[in-house]
Design a protein around this motif. Sequence first.
Motif, PDB file in Angstrom:
ATOM      1  N   THR A 103       0.752  -1.250   0.006  1.00 47.64           N
ATOM      2  CA  THR A 103       0.042  -0.110  -0.267  1.00 47.64           C
ATOM      3  C   THR A 103       0.874   1.224  -0.160  1.00 47.64           C
ATOM      4  N   ALA A 104       2.033   1.401   0.895  1.00 48.33           N
ATOM      5  CA  ALA A 104       2.710   2.309   0.892  1.00 48.33           C
ATOM      6  C   ALA A 104       3.378   2.556  -0.194  1.00 48.33           C
ATOM      7  N   LEU A 105       3.979   1.449  -1.071  1.00 48.16           N
ATOM      8  CA  LEU A 105       4.745   1.700  -2.381  1.00 48.16           C
ATOM      9  C   LEU A 105       3.619   2.096  -3.732  1.00 48.16           C
ATOM     10  N   TRP A 106       2.426   1.822  -3.240  1.00 44.42           N
ATOM     11  CA  TRP A 106       1.264   2.074  -4.357  1.00 44.42           C
ATOM     12  C   TRP A 106       1.126   3.702  -4.097  1.00 44.42           C
ATOM     13  N   TRP A 107       1.280   4.187  -3.008  1.00 46.33           N
ATOM     14  CA  TRP A 107       0.794   5.572  -2.529  1.00 46.33           C
ATOM     15  C   TRP A 107       2.153   6.463  -3.065  1.00 46.33           C
ATOM     16  N   VAL A 108       3.199   5.888  -3.002  1.00 52.76           N
ATOM     17  CA  VAL A 108       4.417   6.702  -3.337  1.00 52.76           C
ATOM     18  C   VAL A 108       4.457   6.793  -4.982  1.00 52.76           C
ATOM     19  N   TRP A 109       4.212   5.513  -5.583  1.00 49.72           N
ATOM     20  CA  TRP A 109       4.190   5.765  -7.116  1.00 49.72           C
ATOM     21  C   TRP A 109       3.161   6.402  -7.648  1.00 49.72           C
ATOM     22  N   ALA A 110       1.850   6.331  -7.100  1.00 51.82           N
ATOM     23  CA  ALA A 110       0.628   7.223  -7.278  1.00 51.82           C
ATOM     24  C   ALA A 110       1.099   8.733  -7.256  1.00 51.82           C
ATOM     25  N   ASP A 111       1.675   9.318  -6.192  1.00 51.55           N
ATOM     26  CA  ASP A 111       2.316  10.554  -6.022  1.00 51.55           C
ATOM     27  C   ASP A 111       3.304  11.093  -7.069  1.00 51.55           C
ATOM     28  N   ALA A 112       4.235  10.155  -7.100  1.00 45.76           N
ATOM     29  CA  ALA A 112       5.428  10.422  -8.049  1.00 45.76           C
ATOM     30  C   ALA A 112       5.155  10.676  -9.457  1.00 45.76           C
ATOM     31  N   THR A 113       3.972   9.921 -10.087  1.00 45.56           N
ATOM     32  CA  THR A 113       3.852   9.818 -11.351  1.00 45.56           C
ATOM     33  C   THR A 113       2.530  10.876 -11.674  1.00 45.56           C
ATOM     34  N   LYS A 125      -2.984  13.241  -8.428  1.00 40.13           N
ATOM     35  CA  LYS A 125      -3.539  14.623  -8.866  1.00 40.13           C
ATOM     36  C   LYS A 125      -4.246  14.334  -9.968  1.00 40.13           C
ATOM     37  N   ARG A 126      -4.071  13.737 -11.139  1.00 37.45           N
ATOM     38  CA  ARG A 126      -4.780  13.522 -12.341  1.00 37.45           C
ATOM     39  C   ARG A 126      -6.122  13.219 -12.209  1.00 37.45           C
ATOM     40  N   LYS A 127      -6.154  12.201 -11.132  1.00 42.73           N
ATOM     41  CA  LYS A 127      -7.557  11.830 -10.906  1.00 42.73           C
ATOM     42  C   LYS A 127      -8.341  12.575 -10.247  1.00 42.73           C
ATOM     43  N   ALA A 128      -7.976  13.504  -9.119  1.00 43.50           N
ATOM     44  CA  ALA A 128      -8.586  14.424  -8.494  1.00 43.50           C
ATOM     45  C   ALA A 128      -8.995  15.652  -9.528  1.00 43.50           C
ATOM     46  N   MET A 129      -8.271  16.086 -10.549  1.00 47.27           N
ATOM     47  CA  MET A 129      -8.559  16.890 -11.587  1.00 47.27           C
ATOM     48  C   MET A 129      -9.673  16.384 -12.281  1.00 47.27           C
ATOM     49  N   GLU A 130      -9.731  15.106 -12.916  1.00 48.43           N
ATOM     50  CA  GLU A 130     -10.752  14.331 -13.596  1.00 48.43           C
ATOM     51  C   GLU A 130     -12.084  14.567 -12.861  1.00 48.43           C
ATOM     52  N   LYS A 131     -12.127  14.231 -11.611  1.00 49.72           N
ATOM     53  CA  LYS A 131     -13.192  14.207 -10.796  1.00 49.72           C
ATOM     54  C   LYS A 131     -13.794  15.371 -10.764  1.00 49.72           C
ATOM     55  N   MET A 132     -12.835  16.516 -10.348  1.00 51.13           N
ATOM     56  CA  MET A 132     -13.435  18.023 -10.369  1.00 51.13           C
ATOM     57  C   MET A 132     -13.994  18.504 -11.619  1.00 51.13           C
TER      58      MET A 132
END
Length: 80
Positions: free
Chosen positions: A36-46, A50-57
């Motif tokens: 889970t920690a590795l997933w969060w690091v990857w998601a934030d680094a790539t 942010k992209r998913k949050a912007m798509e939702k907005m």
Amino acid sequence: MYLLGLSVLLLALKYLEIGPVAQWSWWWVLSPFALTALWWVWADATGYTKRKAMEKMEQRKQDRINKHKEALGMRPRKPH
């Protein structure tokens, strides 16, 4: 988020000694937390998060525009 849920479930099963998980090594039970920690690091680094949050907005914005157009009797724009 599913991985975090699985992690918490496995931890509870091991701690309460329920089912076959009670016999597993703590390393196996705690390894989903590391994943889970590795997933969060990857998601934030790539920029995935942010992209998913912007798509939702953007979708919420478009839904709001469409709702106002419908209220005015105009045809709303179709989602892509």
